[in-house]
Design a protein around this motif. Structure first.
Motif, PDB file in Angstrom:
ATOM      1  N   GLY A   1      35.862  51.677 149.235  1.00 47.95           N
ATOM      2  CA  GLY A   1      37.305  52.712 149.362  1.00 47.95           C
ATOM      3  C   GLY A   1      37.107  53.799 148.127  1.00 47.95           C
ATOM      4  O   GLY A   1      37.362  54.077 147.028  1.00 47.95           O
ATOM      5  N   LYS A   2      35.502  54.214 148.541  1.00 46.93           N
ATOM      6  CA  LYS A   2      35.088  55.560 147.415  1.00 46.93           C
ATOM      7  C   LYS A   2      34.725  56.184 148.478  1.00 46.93           C
ATOM      8  O   LYS A   2      33.978  55.659 149.145  1.00 46.93           O
ATOM      9  CB  LYS A   2      33.847  55.401 146.228  1.00 46.93           C
ATOM     10  CG  LYS A   2      35.108  54.279 145.120  1.00 46.93           C
ATOM     11  CD  LYS A   2      34.425  54.730 144.008  1.00 46.93           C
ATOM     12  CE  LYS A   2      34.552  54.047 142.548  1.00 46.93           C
ATOM     13  NZ  LYS A   2      33.338  53.273 141.889  1.00 46.93           N
ATOM     14  N   ILE A   3      34.430  57.774 147.807  1.00 43.79           N
ATOM     15  CA  ILE A   3      33.638  58.781 148.627  1.00 43.79           C
ATOM     16  C   ILE A   3      31.994  58.178 147.957  1.00 43.79           C
ATOM     17  O   ILE A   3      32.536  58.477 147.362  1.00 43.79           O
ATOM     18  CB  ILE A   3      33.555  59.549 148.989  1.00 43.79           C
ATOM     19  CG1 ILE A   3      35.214  59.810 148.956  1.00 43.79           C
ATOM     20  CG2 ILE A   3      32.116  61.458 149.286  1.00 43.79           C
ATOM     21  CD1 ILE A   3      35.443  59.739 150.639  1.00 43.79           C
ATOM     22  N   VAL A   4      31.486  57.849 148.436  1.00 44.07           N
ATOM     23  CA  VAL A   4      29.879  57.433 148.061  1.00 44.07           C
ATOM     24  C   VAL A   4      28.716  58.868 148.110  1.00 44.07           C
ATOM     25  O   VAL A   4      27.698  58.644 148.033  1.00 44.07           O
ATOM     26  CB  VAL A   4      29.288  56.392 149.029  1.00 44.07           C
ATOM     27  CG1 VAL A   4      30.053  54.938 147.809  1.00 44.07           C
ATOM     28  CG2 VAL A   4      29.280  55.954 150.303  1.00 44.07           C
ATOM     29  N   LYS A   5      28.696  59.856 149.073  1.00 44.06           N
ATOM     30  CA  LYS A   5      28.185  60.909 149.909  1.00 44.06           C
ATOM     31  C   LYS A   5      28.415  61.751 150.153  1.00 44.06           C
ATOM     32  O   LYS A   5      30.397  61.944 151.490  1.00 44.06           O
ATOM     33  CB  LYS A   5      27.110  60.260 150.980  1.00 44.06           C
ATOM     34  CG  LYS A   5      25.525  60.660 150.049  1.00 44.06           C
ATOM     35  CD  LYS A   5      24.088  59.708 150.968  1.00 44.06           C
ATOM     36  CE  LYS A   5      22.851  60.518 151.218  1.00 44.06           C
ATOM     37  NZ  LYS A   5      22.967  61.545 150.233  1.00 44.06           N
TER      38      LYS A   5
ATOM     39  N   LEU B   1      24.407  65.736 157.356  1.00 47.67           N
ATOM     40  CA  LEU B   1      24.401  64.475 157.027  1.00 47.67           C
ATOM     41  C   LEU B   1      25.238  63.418 158.093  1.00 47.67           C
ATOM     42  O   LEU B   1      25.055  62.120 158.333  1.00 47.67           O
ATOM     43  CB  LEU B   1      25.857  64.311 155.917  1.00 47.67           C
ATOM     44  CG  LEU B   1      25.488  62.688 155.302  1.00 47.67           C
ATOM     45  CD1 LEU B   1      24.605  62.360 154.582  1.00 47.67           C
ATOM     46  CD2 LEU B   1      27.117  62.652 154.050  1.00 47.67           C
ATOM     47  N   ALA B   2      26.197  64.029 159.120  1.00 42.86           N
ATOM     48  CA  ALA B   2      26.412  62.805 159.824  1.00 42.86           C
ATOM     49  C   ALA B   2      25.091  62.499 160.600  1.00 42.86           C
ATOM     50  O   ALA B   2      25.127  61.206 161.276  1.00 42.86           O
ATOM     51  CB  ALA B   2      27.669  63.205 161.085  1.00 42.86           C
TER      52      ALA B   2
ATOM     53  N   TRP C   1      22.203  51.955 155.019  1.00 43.13           N
ATOM     54  CA  TRP C   1      21.423  53.126 154.976  1.00 43.13           C
ATOM     55  C   TRP C   1      22.322  53.619 152.971  1.00 43.13           C
ATOM     56  O   TRP C   1      22.157  53.745 152.323  1.00 43.13           O
ATOM     57  CB  TRP C   1      20.444  54.108 155.396  1.00 43.13           C
ATOM     58  CG  TRP C   1      20.811  55.309 154.230  1.00 43.13           C
ATOM     59  CD1 TRP C   1      19.310  55.212 153.443  1.00 43.13           C
ATOM     60  CD2 TRP C   1      21.435  56.747 154.624  1.00 43.13           C
ATOM     61  NE1 TRP C   1      19.649  57.113 152.892  1.00 43.13           N
ATOM     62  CE2 TRP C   1      20.499  57.839 153.152  1.00 43.13           C
ATOM     63  CE3 TRP C   1      22.209  57.323 154.920  1.00 43.13           C
ATOM     64  CZ2 TRP C   1      20.641  59.081 153.273  1.00 43.13           C
ATOM     65  CZ3 TRP C   1      22.950  58.660 154.980  1.00 43.13           C
ATOM     66  CH2 TRP C   1      22.257  58.819 154.061  1.00 43.13           C
ATOM     67  N   VAL C   2      23.275  54.034 153.758  1.00 42.68           N
ATOM     68  CA  VAL C   2      24.649  54.346 152.315  1.00 42.68           C
ATOM     69  C   VAL C   2      24.851  53.506 151.796  1.00 42.68           C
ATOM     70  O   VAL C   2      25.458  53.860 150.042  1.00 42.68           O
ATOM     71  CB  VAL C   2      25.620  54.585 153.165  1.00 42.68           C
ATOM     72  CG1 VAL C   2      26.873  55.729 152.151  1.00 42.68           C
ATOM     73  CG2 VAL C   2      25.811  56.027 154.333  1.00 42.68           C
ATOM     74  N   LYS C   3      24.971  51.989 152.107  1.00 43.00           N
ATOM     75  CA  LYS C   3      25.529  50.967 151.297  1.00 43.00           C
ATOM     76  C   LYS C   3      24.311  50.807 149.909  1.00 43.00           C
ATOM     77  O   LYS C   3      24.859  50.542 149.161  1.00 43.00           O
ATOM     78  CB  LYS C   3      25.599  49.744 151.309  1.00 43.00           C
ATOM     79  CG  LYS C   3      27.004  49.504 152.569  1.00 43.00           C
ATOM     80  CD  LYS C   3      26.973  48.768 153.619  1.00 43.00           C
ATOM     81  CE  LYS C   3      28.518  48.137 153.987  1.00 43.00           C
ATOM     82  NZ  LYS C   3      28.260  47.278 155.474  1.00 43.00           N
ATOM     83  N   ALA C   4      23.514  50.798 150.822  1.00 41.61           N
ATOM     84  CA  ALA C   4      21.522  50.996 149.545  1.00 41.61           C
ATOM     85  C   ALA C   4      21.835  52.206 149.078  1.00 41.61           C
ATOM     86  O   ALA C   4      21.821  51.731 148.102  1.00 41.61           O
ATOM     87  CB  ALA C   4      20.740  50.979 150.489  1.00 41.61           C
ATOM     88  N   VAL C   5      22.146  53.633 149.019  1.00 39.23           N
ATOM     89  CA  VAL C   5      21.760  54.620 148.021  1.00 39.23           C
ATOM     90  C   VAL C   5      22.855  54.193 147.746  1.00 39.23           C
ATOM     91  O   VAL C   5      22.618  54.987 145.954  1.00 39.23           O
ATOM     92  CB  VAL C   5      21.786  56.111 149.370  1.00 39.23           C
ATOM     93  CG1 VAL C   5      22.365  56.696 148.309  1.00 39.23           C
ATOM     94  CG2 VAL C   5      21.013  55.780 150.126  1.00 39.23           C
ATOM     95  N   SER C   6      24.309  54.012 147.734  1.00 42.16           N
ATOM     96  CA  SER C   6      25.430  53.676 146.785  1.00 42.16           C
ATOM     97  C   SER C   6      24.930  52.839 145.495  1.00 42.16           C
ATOM     98  O   SER C   6      25.843  52.371 144.946  1.00 42.16           O
ATOM     99  CB  SER C   6      26.300  54.203 147.356  1.00 42.16           C
ATOM    100  OG  SER C   6      27.039  52.558 148.432  1.00 42.16           O
ATOM    101  N   GLY C   7      24.722  51.666 146.240  1.00 42.46           N
ATOM    102  CA  GLY C   7      24.157  51.138 145.242  1.00 42.46           C
ATOM    103  C   GLY C   7      25.743  49.755 145.723  1.00 42.46           C
ATOM    104  O   GLY C   7      25.659  48.588 145.138  1.00 42.46           O
TER     105      GLY C   7
END
Lengths: 252, 378
Positions: A223-227, A233-234, A244-250
């Motif tokens: 529900g948020k822009i994380v990157k 980036l795509a 990867w994004v989930k990991a990066v954004s925690g």
């Protein structure tokens, strides 16, 4: 600034899906919003278009300096906001040309410009149909009724071509398209892209972005822009996956 | 003559004047029909077939009956009309004005054959149309009722479709919203014949249409489709009865209703599949769109099947406009009122689009759109 979304919280049936979304879009820009299933991509599309089932909890959406959330869905459309549906709706008994002419003339009325009669509109529609390589035989057919998945998506882009929106939100326009249909749809969008409008591409996959090159890519998760980044980036996302994004954004 | 043995009605004087001293078979049938009416009167809501349609406003009113013209009709066809179904059919038959069209065998008539019935303010009229399609013939019949006044039309129609004949039948009822309209259609189908009807019901304060289809030989096919579109306090009732008395016949029924304001619609569709009627294919559907909380529809499919080797289906729905369809139109800048009307028009179009005669289709399109206050040229 054409569109500015500040700390948007929104959801459906009492469930919060967007949890503090921020986005800024200028005219002449193409933004891709990517994200895994359930990240809130479709909710964002529906909220911007004003779908009555979705409810805004808090936050601001400013469009051309006006509070977009104050306006009804049809008013937003006449103000230049367009949503290409992920699942275009069939409207039996109403022909494509009747439907499009009514929509077009509603907008002209709003702008204080001259409405087109059926003959004039037919000529206008024929020109626009070339953009998505659509045969005029589709004009007489009921809106989306009996259309294939690809034809429905092309019809969405035809509507975009006819209505010439200032802000077009394309919700998963690439889903369910074979490669030829994807090319036609993407080329159509590229032809409509201009300095006077902005396009938000909402998509799960990078594939569409090979055809429509975005200026900015935003990754939506939880529900948020994380990157955020450029078109590269795509590609990175395609390679490394959403985990990867989930990991990066925690985020989980 | 037995008129004196039964109750005098408000129609008695007019009837005696009309019938005079004629003594042929038609006159005798008329007398019998009038006697029947005198005994049973108008149907009441206690009659199962009429439980949703109260005829009291019709039976209480007085109408002027004048300039009646009996017309000429082949007695062997006239005799087949079941005037004793109820008081309305009996009253109709007693005063029936006959109009007859015969399509000669193996003849195809391209131009539609039109019968337009109008009625004057405060008058009662009893038109009776007989269509005789001889073997292998083909034609389109247009039967329409229109008027701007409060009147009572009590109509009857007999359609005889002989072997391999093909009849397209449009019945358009556009009486004034103050009018009373009752119509009874009887259809008899021969071997390999086709009867394709579209029944449009737009007018009348109280309107009722009964259609009876009888298959008499194998290979017949019938379409009995219709639309009722009501507003204000209008009441429209359709009763259909399809009798598969012989094997291997096909019937299709698609009726749609659009109801606004405090209007009320009734659809009762009966299908009989008799014991020996193997290979029957009977389909029936009735879909209703309620545009107001005060509108009401009673829909009742009734299938009576006495053979296992058949294909029968029926379905009835009562609904409102779809939210997703509404949102789709709104998202294209179409205002809510226009969007609702457009979807309603689309709903009705399934029936109107069937009509292959451009002038009639355009006329009905216009009638529907006028009612919806939409202008939709293409």
């Amino acid at each position: 600034m054409l569109l500015e979304i500040k700390d948007l919280h929104a959801g459906i049936e009492g469930r919060e899906i967007l949890k503090g979304l921020n986005l800024r879009v200028n005219k002449g820009e193409v933004h891709a919003i990517m994200g895994p299933n359930g990240s809130g991509k479709s909710t964002l599309s529906k909220v911007l278009a004003g779908h009555p089932s979705y409810e805004v909890i808090s936050g601001l959406v400013s469009y051309e300096g006006k509070d977009l959330l104050e306006f009804e869905p049809d008013e937003r459309a006449r103000m230049g906001v367009f949503l290409a549906f992920q699942y275009p709706v069939e409207v039996p008994g109403v022909s494509n040309s009747q439907f499009l002419r009514l929509a077009y003339n509603e907008k002209m009325k709003h702008l204080g410009e001259e409405e087109l009669d059926p003959l004039e509109f037919n000529d206008y529609l024929k020109e626009k149909a070339k953009i998505v390589e659509m045969d005029p035989s589709f004009f007489k057919r009921s809106v989306n009724e009996g259309f294939s998945g690809g034809e429905k998506k092309r019809n969405e882009i035809l509507q975009m071509a006819v209505l010439e929106p200032t802000l077009a939100i394309l919700d998963e326009t690439d889903s369910g398209l074979d490669i030829d249909a994807l090319r036609i749809v993407a080329e159509g969008v590229n032809k409509l892209r201009s300095e006077n409008n902005a396009i938000i591409l909402v998509t799960h996959y990078q594939r569409l972005l090979n055809y429509i090159e975005p200026d900015f890519v935003h990754v939506l998760a939880g529900g948020k822009i994380v990157k955020e980044g450029g078109k590269e980036l795509a590609l990175e996302l395609e390679e490394k996956g959403y985990d990867w994004v989930k990991a990066v954004s925690g985020k989980p | 003559m037995t008129a004196s043995a039964v109750t005098e009605t408000i129609y008695t004087k007019d009837f005696l004047e009309f019938i005079g001293d004629s003594g042929d078979e038609l006159a005798q049938l008329r007398r019998a029909a009038f006697d029947h009416f005198s005994v049973v009167g108008f149907p009441t809501v206690k009659n199962e077939e009429w439980k949703y349609t109260n005829t009291k406003p019709i039976s209480d009113a007085r109408f002027e009956i004048s300039d009646l013209n009996s017309g000429e009709a082949p007695i062997e066809r006239v005799r087949e009309f079941k005037y004793d179904r109820n008081g309305v059919t009996a009253l109709h038959f007693a005063f029936a004005e006959f109009f007859v069209v015969t399509i000669p065998a193996e003849t195809s008539i391209a131009e539609p054959i039109e019968f337009k019935f109008t009625n004057g303010d405060g008058h009662a009229r009893f038109p009776h149309l007989i269509v005789i399609a001889e073997q292998g013939s083909k034609a389109t019949i247009v039967e329409s009722y229109e008027g701007e006044s409060a009147c009572f039309t009590n109509a009857g129609t007999q359609v005889f479709v002989a072997a391999n004949a093909n009849i397209t039948h449009y019945r358009v009822q556009k009486e004034s919203p103050d009018a009373f309209h009752v119509g009874t259609t009887e259809v008899t189908l021969g071997a390999g014949s086709l009867y394709d009807s579209t029944n449009i019901n737009l007018g009348g304060a109280i309107a009722r249409h009964d259609v009876h289809v009888n298959f008499t030989a194998e290979g017949g096919e019938a379409f009995v489709d219709g639309l009722y579109m009501l507003n204000g306090y209008q009441h429209s009732d359709t009763h259909s009865s399809i009798d598969h008395a012989v094997p291997n016949c096909i019937s299709h029924q698609t009726y749609k209703g659009v109801l606004s304001d405090k209007s009320r619609g009734v659809f009762n569709g009966k299908v009989f599949v008799r014991e020996n009627a193997r290979g029957t294919d009977a389909q029936q559907s009735n879909k209703n769109l309620l545009l107001s909380n005060d509108a009401r529809v009673d829909t009742k499919p009734q299938l009576e099947i006495f053979n296992d080797d058949v294909k029968c289906s029926h379905g009835a729905t009562v609904g409102q406009l779809e939210d997703e369809e509404m949102f789709y139109l709104l998202s294209r800048g179409i205002n809510p009122a226009l969007a609702a009307n457009l979807l309603t028009y689309g709903f009705a179009e399934e029936i109107i689009n069937k009509i292959s005669i451009e002038s009639i289709k355009r006329d009905l399109d216009e009638a529907v759109l006028n009612r919806l206050h939409v202008s939709l040229e293409v």
